[in-house]
Design a protein around this motif. Structure first.
Motif, PDB file in Angstrom:
ATOM      1  N   ASN B  14      80.855  18.143  46.417  1.00 18.37           N
ATOM      2  CA  ASN B  14      80.040  17.195  45.642  1.00 18.37           C
ATOM      3  C   ASN B  14      80.747  15.864  45.346  1.00 18.37           C
ATOM      4  O   ASN B  14      80.641  15.327  44.244  1.00 18.37           O
ATOM      5  CB  ASN B  14      79.573  17.819  44.317  1.00 18.37           C
ATOM      6  N   ASN B  16      80.769  12.354  45.024  1.00 19.03           N
ATOM      7  CA  ASN B  16      79.597  11.465  44.968  1.00 19.03           C
ATOM      8  C   ASN B  16      79.951  10.013  45.256  1.00 19.03           C
ATOM      9  O   ASN B  16      81.104   9.614  45.205  1.00 19.03           O
ATOM     10  CB  ASN B  16      78.885  11.622  43.622  1.00 19.03           C
ATOM     11  N   ASP B  18      79.491   7.427  43.572  1.00 19.96           N
ATOM     12  CA  ASP B  18      80.049   6.664  42.461  1.00 19.96           C
ATOM     13  C   ASP B  18      81.574   6.732  42.433  1.00 19.96           C
ATOM     14  O   ASP B  18      82.228   5.792  41.998  1.00 19.96           O
ATOM     15  CB  ASP B  18      79.494   7.156  41.123  1.00 19.96           C
ATOM     16  N   VAL B  19      82.146   7.860  42.858  1.00 19.79           N
ATOM     17  CA  VAL B  19      83.614   7.911  42.898  1.00 19.79           C
ATOM     18  C   VAL B  19      84.150   7.353  44.222  1.00 19.79           C
ATOM     19  O   VAL B  19      85.282   6.903  44.303  1.00 19.79           O
ATOM     20  CB  VAL B  19      84.191   9.328  42.628  1.00 19.79           C
ATOM     21  N   GLY B  23      80.155   1.709  40.986  1.00 15.09           N
ATOM     22  CA  GLY B  23      79.106   0.697  40.832  1.00 15.09           C
ATOM     23  C   GLY B  23      79.643  -0.697  40.563  1.00 15.09           C
ATOM     24  O   GLY B  23      79.090  -1.682  41.035  1.00 15.09           O
ATOM     25  N   ARG B  24      80.767  -0.743  39.835  1.00 20.31           N
ATOM     26  CA  ARG B  24      81.285  -2.077  39.477  1.00 20.31           C
ATOM     27  C   ARG B  24      81.786  -2.862  40.690  1.00 20.31           C
ATOM     28  O   ARG B  24      82.037  -4.043  40.590  1.00 20.31           O
ATOM     29  CB  ARG B  24      82.386  -1.942  38.416  1.00 20.31           C
ATOM     30  N   CYS B  26      80.037  -2.630  43.663  1.00 17.29           N
ATOM     31  CA  CYS B  26      78.955  -2.539  44.651  1.00 17.29           C
ATOM     32  C   CYS B  26      78.381  -3.879  45.093  1.00 17.29           C
ATOM     33  O   CYS B  26      77.609  -3.940  46.034  1.00 17.29           O
ATOM     34  CB  CYS B  26      77.833  -1.667  44.133  1.00 17.29           C
ATOM     35  N   ASP B  41      87.576   6.000  41.988  1.00 15.94           N
ATOM     36  CA  ASP B  41      87.426   6.858  40.816  1.00 15.94           C
ATOM     37  C   ASP B  41      87.669   8.339  41.140  1.00 15.94           C
ATOM     38  O   ASP B  41      87.454   9.208  40.311  1.00 15.94           O
ATOM     39  CB  ASP B  41      86.039   6.661  40.176  1.00 15.94           C
ATOM     40  N   LEU B  42      88.117   8.615  42.346  1.00  7.78           N
ATOM     41  CA  LEU B  42      88.414  10.002  42.724  1.00  7.78           C
ATOM     42  C   LEU B  42      89.914  10.199  42.775  1.00  7.78           C
ATOM     43  O   LEU B  42      90.465  11.181  42.288  1.00  7.78           O
ATOM     44  CB  LEU B  42      87.793  10.300  44.100  1.00  7.78           C
ATOM     45  N   CYS B  64      77.009  12.577  47.841  1.00  7.61           N
ATOM     46  CA  CYS B  64      75.760  12.661  47.087  1.00  7.61           C
ATOM     47  C   CYS B  64      75.683  11.496  46.108  1.00  7.61           C
ATOM     48  O   CYS B  64      76.678  10.847  45.815  1.00  7.61           O
ATOM     49  CB  CYS B  64      75.653  13.995  46.361  1.00  7.61           C
ATOM     50  N   GLY B  65      74.480  11.258  45.604  1.00  9.94           N
ATOM     51  CA  GLY B  65      74.313  10.180  44.641  1.00  9.94           C
ATOM     52  C   GLY B  65      73.534   9.040  45.223  1.00  9.94           C
ATOM     53  O   GLY B  65      72.472   9.244  45.810  1.00  9.94           O
TER      54      GLY B  65
END
Ligand code: SF4
Lengths: 426, 169
Positions: B14, B16, B18-19, B23-24, B26, B41-42, B64-65
């Motif tokens: 999983n 995603n 976002d990691v 978003g910051r 993107c 972020d991972l 995912c995400g």
């Protein structure tokens, strides 16, 4: 063998009598959505496509800047500028700040999306419009660019999981709780590559807002699309937004499903999804003591007028806990206007909430309410991933608007019963 | 396509978008800059420790995400040669194909390959060879239509042919 609603819509758009799950088809696309982020990449890609100069169907190409608008900084301002220029030059539909809001509320409210359509969008929550009986799914920027150029996209026909909700919903229980509960049951990849088809008597009176929320979050179970069958509630909504010409499709009684999930909706309590994955759900009553720093009510998942009414109902006559920031984000300018008309704005202001312009802002940790280190937030948005709303150490708890409002007042995760009495059932 | 060869970096299920690319970041569209924040972020060390050609092996539902195409773009730009996972989230899957970034579906490879192993992958056959362990795995074959897209370097090539066909008829 019969077909599901999803198979029928895809077959109709592939110029075929039938399609089978697993096969890949090229389908005609009715609406191509892009926000400023997916559009920016898609424009670069479009310009590289040899032979493509004009968007094939500019009427069906919709642009909604919402993620970092009103422009957060110079970088995003430049990006939006580039997208605006392209959209206007292509005679596509451009929704400027002040006439728009968050894409997934803007499209339905402007009568752009409706039953029987194939809609793709450069945003994963494009699944929202399945609430109206459309096939609607998120894609990447290259897909968007290619659909602009040739009017088609490739899709693998999904098998369908049928989810049926029985019973009568308890007080405070909304579409948000049904979908959170379902994701908890199915897990975040329980419906990967599949269509989620929603059925059951428990949904008969569910307002469009709740259906939009459920279709919106079907992606959180991995689904390709979430879909409802149009009924009188759908038709009335479509009439109110002036979307009057459409074809309704229905699943055949002998359609084949990959999986049948039956849910006793009458026993479901308001749900909360603990960090940092939406499947981590439990009833609010089992949340324990979780003190919070921020509450976000609204955005594309719960930014409908019905959501605002629910939150305002709980907040009326109360104040947000002095240590908590409560940010209300209407889904669109349209919703905000209605909030003013109904006096909801006053309730939010009197209870010490801040009402933001309609933007994705806090939902993606972009602006307008970014979380700091170790902060905890109850949010009506759809994702509680690490870092989603700001710092990596921040925690996000997903809930419905009434739970979020009650938590804002209590300074910790709270059940709405602690703060207010439910409105008449339904 | 050329064979891929590199060291394995291993992550759980999983993972995603976002990691992969928060978003910051993107609003960034330049691949080189995107690469700097890949997996930010991972695993904050990710971009420092990988070498061009290295392979990511991860658990199911990878990517995912959100629909952000910058997720596979940032991994591609970071120099990672390909991703092996039991399954991919669907938008990530299509984005990877559309931009011509190699991904391979294999549950056995995820279970048995360890971080640091040296692997070689033949994209044409889907054979994943763990050179450290001397084991071999076979990734699920892509449907024919997707192979066509990949062989044209992504979806753009397909679109160009389609446009040419339409203007000729
Ligand atoms: S509000 Fe959040 S989930 Fe909805 S479109 Fe914006 S970023 Fe995506």
């Amino acid at each position: 063998m019969g077909m599901t609603i999803t198979e029928k819509i895809l077959a109709a758009h592939a110029g075929r009598d039938r399609v089978e799950p697993g096969e890949i088809v090229m389908v005609d696309v009715d609406v191509v959505l892009a926000n400023e982020l997916s559009a920016a990449l898609a424009i670069d890609e479009f310009k590289k496509i040899e032979g493509a100069t004009r968007i094939r169907d500019p009427e069906g190409a919709v642009f909604v800047p919402d993620h970092f608008t009103p422009n957060k900084d110079i970088t995003t301002a430049k990006l939006v500028q580039r997208v605006r220029e392209f959209a206007l030059e292509q005679n596509a539909r451009w929704f400027e700040v002040g006439r728009a809001g968050i894409e997934h509320c803007v499209l339905p409210q402007n009568g752009i999306v409706g039953p029987g359509q194939v809609i793709i969008g450069g945003d994963s929550h494009t699944t929202t419009y399945g609430a109206l009986g459309a096939f609607s799914t998120g894609v990447g920027s290259t897909d968007v660019a290619v659909a602009w150029a040739i009017g088609q996209t490739w899709l693998r026909v999904p098998p369908t999981v049928k989810v049926t909700y029985h019973g009568r919903l308890r007080p405070w229980v909304t579409g948000k709780d049904l979908i959170l509960y379902t994701i908890g049951q199915l897990t975040v990849d329980g419906a990967t590559y599949m269509a989620m088809e929603f059925h059951g008597d428990a949904l008969a009176e569910l307002p469009m807002a709740g259906r939009f929320t459920m279709a919106n979050m079907s992606i959180e179970a991995g689904a390709k699309n979430g879909i409802f069958h149009p009924d009188d509630i759908t038709r009335e909504y479509l009439g109110s937004v002036g979307h009057n010409r459409y074809t309704e499709f229905r699943s055949d009684p002998d359609a084949a499903y990959e999986r049948d999930v039956e849910i006793d909706a009458g026993t479901i309590e308001p749900q909360i999804a603990f960090p940092a994955i939406p499947e981590n759900t439990r009833p609010v009553t089992e949340a324990g003591t979780v003190e919070i720093d921020q509450v976000v009510i609204g955005t594309c998942t719960n930014g409908w007028i019905e959501d605002m009414r629910e939150a305002a109902h709980v907040l009326r006559g109360h104040h947000v806990d002095p240590r908590v920031r409560c940010i209300v984000v209407p889904g669109s300018q349209e919703v905000q206007r209605q909030m003013v008309k109904e006096g909801l704005m006053e309730i939010f202001l009197d209870s010490d909430c801040i009402v933001s312009t309609s933007t994705c802002g806090p939902c993606i940790g972009g602006h307008m309410g970014v979380l700091g280190e170790y902060e905890k937030c109850v949010s009506t948005t759809n994702r509680n991933f690490v870092g989603r709303m700001g710092a990596r150490t921040a925690e996000i708890y997903l809930a419905n608007p009434a739970v979020a409002a009650a938590s804002a007042v209590s300074g910790r995760i709270a059940h709405p019963d602690e703060v207010a009495s439910p409105v008449a059932a339904g | 396509m050329e064979k891929l060869r590199g060291r394995v970096w291993k992550y759980g299920p999983n993972i995603n978008t976002d990691v992969i690319i928060p978003g910051r970041y993107c609003h960034i569209t330049d691949p080189k800059e995107l690469a700097r924040y890949c997996m930010a972020d991972l695993d904050t060390e990710f971009i420092k420790k990988i070498k061009p050609g290295d392979i990511v092996v991860a658990g199911g539902n990878f990517g995912c995400g959100s629909s952000r195409e910058v997720a596979p773009l940032s991994i591609k730009a970071s120099g990672i040669g390909g991703v092996v996972a039991p399954s991919f989230a669907r938008i990530f899957y299509r984005n990877a194909i559309n931009i011509g970034f190699p991904i391979f579906e294999s549950a056995a490879a995820y279970e048995q390959i360890d971080e640091g192993d040296e692997v070689e992958i033949d994209p044409d056959t889907g054979t994943i060879h763990d050179l450290t362990k001397g084991t071999e795995y076979k990734a699920a074959a892509f449907p024919e239509f997707l192979q066509t897209i990949m062989s044209r370097g992504g979806l753009r090539g397909y679109a160009e042919e389609e446009l040419a066909r339409q203007s000729a008829s």
